[in-house]
Design a protein around this motif. Sequence first.
Motif, PDB file in Angstrom:
ATOM      1  N   LEU A 141      -4.287   8.221 -62.772  1.00  0.00           N
ATOM      2  CA  LEU A 141      -4.231   7.727 -64.151  1.00  0.00           C
ATOM      3  C   LEU A 141      -2.879   7.073 -64.432  1.00  0.00           C
ATOM      4  O   LEU A 141      -2.823   6.008 -65.050  1.00  0.00           O
ATOM      5  CB  LEU A 141      -4.498   8.876 -65.124  1.00  0.00           C
ATOM      6  CG  LEU A 141      -4.834   8.505 -66.546  1.00  0.00           C
ATOM      7  CD1 LEU A 141      -6.103   7.675 -66.599  1.00  0.00           C
ATOM      8  CD2 LEU A 141      -5.007   9.761 -67.379  1.00  0.00           C
ATOM      9  N   TYR A 142      -1.795   7.681 -63.990  1.00  0.00           N
ATOM     10  CA  TYR A 142      -0.470   7.077 -64.151  1.00  0.00           C
ATOM     11  C   TYR A 142      -0.401   5.720 -63.454  1.00  0.00           C
ATOM     12  O   TYR A 142       0.117   4.755 -64.003  1.00  0.00           O
ATOM     13  CB  TYR A 142       0.627   7.978 -63.579  1.00  0.00           C
ATOM     14  CG  TYR A 142       0.946   9.211 -64.378  1.00  0.00           C
ATOM     15  CD1 TYR A 142       0.784   9.250 -65.760  1.00  0.00           C
ATOM     16  CD2 TYR A 142       1.433  10.351 -63.756  1.00  0.00           C
ATOM     17  CE1 TYR A 142       1.089  10.384 -66.484  1.00  0.00           C
ATOM     18  CE2 TYR A 142       1.755  11.488 -64.482  1.00  0.00           C
ATOM     19  CZ  TYR A 142       1.575  11.497 -65.839  1.00  0.00           C
ATOM     20  OH  TYR A 142       1.884  12.614 -66.555  1.00  0.00           O
ATOM     21  N   VAL A 143      -0.901   5.663 -62.238  1.00  0.00           N
ATOM     22  CA  VAL A 143      -0.869   4.409 -61.481  1.00  0.00           C
ATOM     23  C   VAL A 143      -1.741   3.362 -62.174  1.00  0.00           C
ATOM     24  O   VAL A 143      -1.374   2.186 -62.236  1.00  0.00           O
ATOM     25  CB  VAL A 143      -1.300   4.639 -60.021  1.00  0.00           C
ATOM     26  CG1 VAL A 143      -1.515   3.337 -59.284  1.00  0.00           C
ATOM     27  CG2 VAL A 143      -0.248   5.480 -59.300  1.00  0.00           C
ATOM     28  N   ALA A 144      -2.889   3.786 -62.716  1.00  0.00           N
ATOM     29  CA  ALA A 144      -3.746   2.851 -63.450  1.00  0.00           C
ATOM     30  C   ALA A 144      -3.023   2.278 -64.662  1.00  0.00           C
ATOM     31  O   ALA A 144      -3.245   1.131 -65.045  1.00  0.00           O
ATOM     32  CB  ALA A 144      -5.035   3.550 -63.882  1.00  0.00           C
ATOM     33  N   ILE A 188       1.040  -3.625 -65.625  1.00  0.00           N
ATOM     34  CA  ILE A 188       2.445  -3.974 -65.869  1.00  0.00           C
ATOM     35  C   ILE A 188       3.020  -4.650 -64.633  1.00  0.00           C
ATOM     36  O   ILE A 188       3.726  -5.655 -64.736  1.00  0.00           O
ATOM     37  CB  ILE A 188       3.252  -2.715 -66.254  1.00  0.00           C
ATOM     38  CG1 ILE A 188       2.737  -2.167 -67.588  1.00  0.00           C
ATOM     39  CG2 ILE A 188       4.738  -3.024 -66.321  1.00  0.00           C
ATOM     40  CD1 ILE A 188       3.239  -0.789 -67.933  1.00  0.00           C
ATOM     41  N   PHE A 189       2.707  -4.134 -63.457  1.00  0.00           N
ATOM     42  CA  PHE A 189       3.185  -4.742 -62.219  1.00  0.00           C
ATOM     43  C   PHE A 189       2.650  -6.161 -62.060  1.00  0.00           C
ATOM     44  O   PHE A 189       3.355  -7.044 -61.600  1.00  0.00           O
ATOM     45  CB  PHE A 189       2.774  -3.920 -61.006  1.00  0.00           C
ATOM     46  CG  PHE A 189       3.444  -2.582 -60.915  1.00  0.00           C
ATOM     47  CD1 PHE A 189       4.675  -2.345 -61.500  1.00  0.00           C
ATOM     48  CD2 PHE A 189       2.838  -1.547 -60.238  1.00  0.00           C
ATOM     49  CE1 PHE A 189       5.284  -1.104 -61.412  1.00  0.00           C
ATOM     50  CE2 PHE A 189       3.446  -0.315 -60.134  1.00  0.00           C
ATOM     51  CZ  PHE A 189       4.664  -0.090 -60.716  1.00  0.00           C
ATOM     52  N   CYS A 190       1.409  -6.352 -62.449  1.00  0.00           N
ATOM     53  CA  CYS A 190       0.796  -7.677 -62.302  1.00  0.00           C
ATOM     54  C   CYS A 190       1.456  -8.713 -63.210  1.00  0.00           C
ATOM     55  O   CYS A 190       1.475  -9.896 -62.888  1.00  0.00           O
ATOM     56  CB  CYS A 190      -0.700  -7.597 -62.579  1.00  0.00           C
ATOM     57  SG  CYS A 190      -1.586  -6.679 -61.311  1.00  0.00           S
ATOM     58  N   ARG A 191       2.019  -8.288 -64.310  1.00  0.00           N
ATOM     59  CA  ARG A 191       2.723  -9.219 -65.208  1.00  0.00           C
ATOM     60  C   ARG A 191       4.013  -9.744 -64.605  1.00  0.00           C
ATOM     61  O   ARG A 191       4.491 -10.802 -64.966  1.00  0.00           O
ATOM     62  CB  ARG A 191       3.043  -8.552 -66.538  1.00  0.00           C
ATOM     63  CG  ARG A 191       1.849  -8.410 -67.414  1.00  0.00           C
ATOM     64  CD  ARG A 191       2.284  -7.865 -68.758  1.00  0.00           C
ATOM     65  NE  ARG A 191       1.164  -8.033 -69.641  1.00  0.00           N
ATOM     66  CZ  ARG A 191       1.208  -8.747 -70.754  1.00  0.00           C
ATOM     67  NH1 ARG A 191       2.306  -9.323 -71.126  1.00  0.00           N
ATOM     68  NH2 ARG A 191       0.145  -8.865 -71.498  1.00  0.00           N
ATOM     69  N   PHE A 192       4.591  -8.981 -63.691  1.00  0.00           N
ATOM     70  CA  PHE A 192       5.879  -9.354 -63.118  1.00  0.00           C
ATOM     71  C   PHE A 192       5.753 -10.013 -61.744  1.00  0.00           C
ATOM     72  O   PHE A 192       6.722 -10.067 -61.000  1.00  0.00           O
ATOM     73  CB  PHE A 192       6.792  -8.131 -63.015  1.00  0.00           C
ATOM     74  CG  PHE A 192       7.179  -7.573 -64.341  1.00  0.00           C
ATOM     75  CD1 PHE A 192       8.020  -8.282 -65.185  1.00  0.00           C
ATOM     76  CD2 PHE A 192       6.693  -6.346 -64.761  1.00  0.00           C
ATOM     77  CE1 PHE A 192       8.374  -7.772 -66.421  1.00  0.00           C
ATOM     78  CE2 PHE A 192       7.041  -5.823 -65.988  1.00  0.00           C
ATOM     79  CZ  PHE A 192       7.885  -6.544 -66.821  1.00  0.00           C
ATOM     80  N   THR A 214      12.231  -7.886 -59.840  1.00  0.00           N
ATOM     81  CA  THR A 214      11.458  -6.681 -60.095  1.00  0.00           C
ATOM     82  C   THR A 214      11.693  -5.658 -58.986  1.00  0.00           C
ATOM     83  O   THR A 214      11.844  -4.476 -59.244  1.00  0.00           O
ATOM     84  CB  THR A 214       9.953  -7.009 -60.206  1.00  0.00           C
ATOM     85  OG1 THR A 214       9.774  -7.990 -61.215  1.00  0.00           O
ATOM     86  CG2 THR A 214       9.149  -5.779 -60.545  1.00  0.00           C
ATOM     87  N   PHE A 215      11.748  -6.149 -57.752  1.00  0.00           N
ATOM     88  CA  PHE A 215      12.001  -5.251 -56.626  1.00  0.00           C
ATOM     89  C   PHE A 215      13.377  -4.590 -56.759  1.00  0.00           C
ATOM     90  O   PHE A 215      13.524  -3.399 -56.501  1.00  0.00           O
ATOM     91  CB  PHE A 215      11.895  -6.014 -55.300  1.00  0.00           C
ATOM     92  CG  PHE A 215      12.025  -5.132 -54.110  1.00  0.00           C
ATOM     93  CD1 PHE A 215      10.992  -4.290 -53.742  1.00  0.00           C
ATOM     94  CD2 PHE A 215      13.185  -5.126 -53.360  1.00  0.00           C
ATOM     95  CE1 PHE A 215      11.100  -3.462 -52.649  1.00  0.00           C
ATOM     96  CE2 PHE A 215      13.313  -4.299 -52.265  1.00  0.00           C
ATOM     97  CZ  PHE A 215      12.273  -3.465 -51.902  1.00  0.00           C
TER      98      PHE A 215
END
Length: 138
Positions: free
Chosen positions: A66-69, A74-78, A85-86
Amino acid sequence: MSSFKPYVTYFINRFKRLVIPTWILVIVYFIYQLLIGNVYGFKYYLASLLLTRYGMPYVWIILIYLYVALLIPIFCRFEKHKKSTFIIIALLYVAYEVDYFLGIGVDNYLLDCSFFYIIPYGLTAFMGVNYTGFSDRM
């Protein structure tokens, strides 16, 4: 607000697919345990339904999913800013390790059930999502 609505819909769908079936399984399991005479304390039941590691074994992994979901959109926005980001994620991981090593917040239940799960598993998910986009050097 319009960009927030798809995120909420995504999260609700993930919640329905991950948590609801887990709750059903946990409830059925505890009913079975009651029928055969095994009684656990209220805290154990509650911890199991809240998906923490203090309850039924291995149910906490659903909370990780659930946390990863929550983090994947958010990761996809960056995606455009992978290098910066890295670097931010690497610094966040170093801060996490220092915090954990020094024992800051280890006695805090909320931090223990959230921050100390979100950072390492979130970083692993970030690496997985962006694996093909990283150069060999990164």
